[in-house]
Design an enzyme around this catalytic site. Structure first.
Site, short mmCIF file in Angstrom:
data_model
loop_
_atom_site.label_atom_id
_atom_site.label_comp_id
_atom_site.label_asym_id
_atom_site.label_seq_id
_atom_site.Cartn_x
_atom_site.Cartn_y
_atom_site.Cartn_z
N ASP A 33 0.60 -1.58 0.20
CA ASP A 33 -0.11 0.15 -0.16
C ASP A 33 0.73 1.25 -0.12
O ASP A 33 2.25 1.23 0.29
CB ASP A 33 -0.79 -0.03 1.50
CG ASP A 33 -1.77 0.51 1.08
OD1 ASP A 33 -3.33 0.03 1.65
OD2 ASP A 33 -1.52 1.82 0.94
N THR A 128 -14.30 -3.27 -7.56
CA THR A 128 -15.38 -2.74 -8.23
C THR A 128 -15.69 -2.17 -9.24
O THR A 128 -14.86 -0.50 -9.00
CB THR A 128 -16.12 -2.43 -6.55
OG1 THR A 128 -16.45 -3.86 -6.12
CG2 THR A 128 -17.85 -3.02 -7.83
N ALA A 160 -18.54 -9.47 3.53
CA ALA A 160 -19.19 -8.15 3.35
C ALA A 160 -18.75 -7.78 4.95
O ALA A 160 -18.08 -8.79 5.77
CB ALA A 160 -21.03 -9.00 3.81
N ALA A 219 -25.07 -7.60 -8.34
CA ALA A 219 -25.18 -8.50 -7.39
C ALA A 219 -25.12 -6.97 -5.94
O ALA A 219 -26.70 -7.14 -5.26
CB ALA A 219 -24.31 -9.11 -6.44
N ALA A 221 -26.80 -3.36 -6.30
CA ALA A 221 -27.72 -2.80 -6.95
C ALA A 221 -28.93 -3.89 -5.96
O ALA A 221 -29.99 -3.31 -5.36
CB ALA A 221 -28.09 -2.87 -8.02
N CYS A 272 -20.03 0.65 0.12
CA CYS A 272 -20.18 -0.12 -1.70
C CYS A 272 -21.73 0.08 -2.37
O CYS A 272 -22.09 0.95 -3.81
CB CYS A 272 -20.05 -1.36 -1.76
SG CYS A 272 -18.28 -1.85 -1.40
N PHE A 334 -21.72 1.83 10.01
CA PHE A 334 -22.87 1.53 8.63
C PHE A 334 -23.05 0.25 9.14
O PHE A 334 -24.54 -0.03 9.37
CB PHE A 334 -22.30 1.71 7.74
CG PHE A 334 -21.70 0.50 7.39
CD1 PHE A 334 -22.46 -0.50 5.75
CD2 PHE A 334 -20.22 0.41 7.43
CE1 PHE A 334 -21.81 -1.61 5.59
CE2 PHE A 334 -20.12 -1.04 6.62
CZ PHE A 334 -20.54 -1.64 5.66
P1 NAI Z 1 -10.16 0.97 0.80
O1 NAI Z 1 -10.12 1.95 0.90
O2 NAI Z 1 -9.73 0.57 2.80
O3 NAI Z 1 -8.24 0.38 0.50
C1 NAI Z 1 -8.27 1.05 -0.51
C2 NAI Z 1 -7.03 1.23 -0.54
O4 NAI Z 1 -5.94 1.34 -1.06
C3 NAI Z 1 -5.61 1.67 0.66
O5 NAI Z 1 -5.53 1.61 1.56
C4 NAI Z 1 -5.48 2.81 -0.61
O6 NAI Z 1 -3.67 3.18 0.52
C5 NAI Z 1 -4.45 2.13 -1.48
N1 NAI Z 1 -4.27 2.42 -2.68
C6 NAI Z 1 -4.32 3.14 -3.83
N2 NAI Z 1 -3.93 3.96 -4.28
C7 NAI Z 1 -2.90 2.88 -4.44
C8 NAI Z 1 -1.47 2.88 -5.47
N3 NAI Z 1 -1.89 3.76 -6.41
N4 NAI Z 1 -0.64 1.68 -4.98
C9 NAI Z 1 -1.05 0.65 -3.70
N5 NAI Z 1 -2.12 1.20 -2.54
C10 NAI Z 1 -2.55 1.69 -2.90
O7 NAI Z 1 -10.72 -0.05 -0.20
P2 NAI Z 1 -11.38 -1.28 -0.13
O8 NAI Z 1 -13.21 -0.93 1.42
O9 NAI Z 1 -10.65 -2.05 0.34
O10 NAI Z 1 -12.16 -1.33 -1.50
C11 NAI Z 1 -11.69 -1.79 -2.91
C12 NAI Z 1 -12.31 -2.16 -3.44
O11 NAI Z 1 -12.62 -3.80 -3.24
C13 NAI Z 1 -13.37 -1.19 -3.98
O12 NAI Z 1 -13.57 -1.11 -5.40
C14 NAI Z 1 -14.42 -1.60 -3.35
O13 NAI Z 1 -15.62 -1.57 -3.61
C15 NAI Z 1 -14.30 -2.89 -3.96
N6 NAI Z 1 -15.21 -4.05 -2.42
C16 NAI Z 1 -15.41 -3.37 -1.28
C17 NAI Z 1 -15.39 -4.38 -0.13
C18 NAI Z 1 -15.98 -4.15 1.19
O14 NAI Z 1 -16.70 -4.46 2.25
N7 NAI Z 1 -15.20 -2.62 1.47
C19 NAI Z 1 -16.14 -5.24 -0.47
C20 NAI Z 1 -16.04 -5.76 -2.03
C21 NAI Z 1 -15.30 -5.02 -3.45
#
Ligand code: NAI
Length: 480
Positions: A33, A128, A160, A219, A221, A272, A334
């Site tokens: 990250d 996503t 989830a 899913a 939606a 999401c 949430f």
């Molecule tokens: P998050 O915000 O918790 O994690 C994303 C991470 O990516 C952050 O820590 C950020 O610093 C890092 N990041 C961004 N750009 C970067 C780069 N260029 N290089 C390295 N690290 C980078 O987001 P989350 O919740 O994990 O979601 C990620 C994706 O997964 C989204 O597209 C979301 O829609 C999808 N998703 C999320 C779910 C959830 O329950 N949170 C469930 C299913 C899918």
């Protein structure tokens, strides 16, 4: 040894990779990250996200075959399979603002993969993304590839929050989309072999890329639509004297419908649902499907309506003003079992009450003051960016205090709003709480978790979503 690298150590990247590492001891997994505090937290005893069971899994493999690092380029270069699980926020400016996905982080990750790679790689979309993103990513990779072969797969995540570890251990399905070419099929097989370590093969579904991408949006939606449907019915229940719990129980008994996701509440939240529906809406619009986009937009509109009618109920029952009154907010996340506040309905409810000049005393077992103050000051959609790129130290909202105890929050309050279904709120000593509150004392249960009858016997005036109204509430009609 197969090496996996995941870009993005967030709510998805962290738990997903920890479970892969646990279930596949012969695979080396690195989660990288750009956020230094996040990686430091993953390497400490205080993980950056709260998720039941996660600590255990991380402790079992961290330092063995699971590593957290900020050395993004090194780990990407060494990996055979690169997952990309970065933020995909809603665009706030330019074409498609307010709806389309902002793929800035995705694109920069893809360019970096192309730059540092010296061997063939499978690149897996875990974030996503809008339909056909893989095509765009493929173009970025192949145009910068220096002869290296990249195979793009779509492997959307269905976990989830709050039950992530359970969901990852025992998923309803794993979906892998890829190109329908011999190389594409080989890549799908390689990822399938990873999941097959613990997921029964009949639950691993393979499809084309676009189907996989669209299935994730669809899913989410559908799930959000169920909540908006039952919430729409809850408003009608209040108007007619029906009880939404009884209605949803009866409806859910139909095996074609099923009982899950039929709880009326103050509204859905999380990072999401809204983002992904807006995305779907935008894709429909781009394809000239106005009726279809309007249909899905309505799911969000009902969600916004549910939050604002909750606020209206609170204000109207308290003599049409909450100005200067202390309102206790129990729960800010949430949903229960997570500290995640992204798009939590609590933000809109609190802002609505603050708009009427209430004083808020907020308690959530997993959310700290800094986060709550940020959420209440931040602009829409600003939250969905890496932490260090979010607005810094916003001015704190003066009428808000954050406390670490439900009894403290409710002391001298005129009313209580329950906004998250934390188990501990079911078993509070409500007599003690009542004794320490101003009278008349109100409870507004936005999650239908307390025993309304018991509370009425104590002396509270109780409002619960979609339940028959107290005579007090009937006499104080709200604009809902
Ligand atoms: P998050 O915000 O918790 O994690 C994303 C991470 O990516 C952050 O820590 C950020 O610093 C890092 N990041 C961004 N750009 C970067 C780069 N260029 N290089 C390295 N690290 C980078 O987001 P989350 O919740 O994990 O979601 C990620 C994706 O997964 C989204 O597209 C979301 O829609 C999808 N998703 C999320 C779910 C959830 O329950 N949170 C469930 C299913 C899918």
């Amino acid at each position: 040894m197969v090496k996996i690298c995941c870009i993005g150590a967030g709510y998805v990247g962290g738990p997903t990779m920890a479970v892969i590492a646990l279930k596949c001891p012969e695979i080396e997994v690195a989660v990288v990250d750009i956020s230094v505090p996040r990686i430091n937290a993953w390497n400490s005893d205080q993980l950056p996200i709260y998720e039941p069971g996660l600590d255990d899994v991380v402790k079992q493999c961290r330092g063995k075959n699971l590593f957290f690092s900020t050395d993004v380029e090194k780990h990407v270069m060494e990996a055979d399979i690169v997952f990309v699980s970065v933020n995909t926020p809603t665009k706030t400016q330019g074409l498609g603002a307010g709806k389309a996905a902002d793929l800035t982080y995705w694109e920069s990750a893809a360019r970096m993969i192309a730059d540092v790679s010296k061997s063939d790689k499978i690149v897996v979309e875990k974030s996503t993304v809008p339909v056909k993103t893989a095509e765009a990513i493929e173009k970025i990779l192949t145009h910068n590839s220096k002869g290296i072969n990249f195979q793009i797969l779509s492997n959307p995540e269905f976990l989830a929050e709050g039950t992530a570890i359970q969901d990852l251990f025992n998923p309803d399905r794993v979906l892998i989309g890829g190109r329908e070419t011999p190389e594409g099929t080989k890549a799908i097989q390689a990822l399938r072999d990873v999941y097959a370590h613990w997921v029964p093969v009949d639950r691993i579904i393979c499809s084309n890329l676009w189907s996989a991408e669209l299935s994730k949006l669809a899913a989410n939606a559908f799930l959000a639509q169920r909540i908006s449907s039952v919430n729409a019915i809850s408003a009608l229940c209040e108007a007619t004297g029906a009880d939404v719990t009884e209605v949803s129980h009866a409806v859910g008994k139909d095996t074609r419908i099923g009982p899950k996701f039929l709880n009326a509440s103050v509204g859905f939240g999380g990072s999401c649902f809204q983002k992904d529906i807006l995305n779907l809406v935008y894709i429909c619009e781009c394809n000239g499907l106005t009726e279809v986009s309007n249909y899905w937009k309505q799911v969000i509109k009902i969600n916004d309506y549910q939050k604002s009618r909750f606020v209206n109920r609170v204000v109207s029952s308290m003599f049409n003003t909450v100005s200067g009154k202390k309102i206790a907010i129990l729960g800010f996340a949430f949903k229960k079992d997570t500290g995640d506040t992204r798009e939590t309905p609590a933000i809109d409810v609190c802002k609505g009450l603050l708009g009427d000049k209430a004083r808020l005393s907020i308690y959530d077992p997993q959310v700290n003051e800094d986060q709550i103050q940020r959420d209440l000051s931040m602009k829409k959609f600003d939250w969905d960016h890496p932490l260090h790129l979010q607005p810094m130290s916003p001015t704190s909202v003066k009428q808000v205090s954050v406390v670490w105890d439900a009894y403290e929050a409710t002391k001298d309050a005129h009313g209580i709003c329950i906004l998250t279904e934390w188990d501990e709120f079911r078993s509070l000593d409500y007599q003690r709480i009542y004794d320490n509150m101003r009278k008349p004392a109100f409870v507004f249960d936005g999650r239908n978790i307390v025993d309304g009858e018991k509370l009425r016997q104590i002396g509270f005036i109780v409002y619960a979503i979609g339940k028959p109204l107290d005579s007090w509430l009937k006499d104080m009609p709200a604009v809902v």
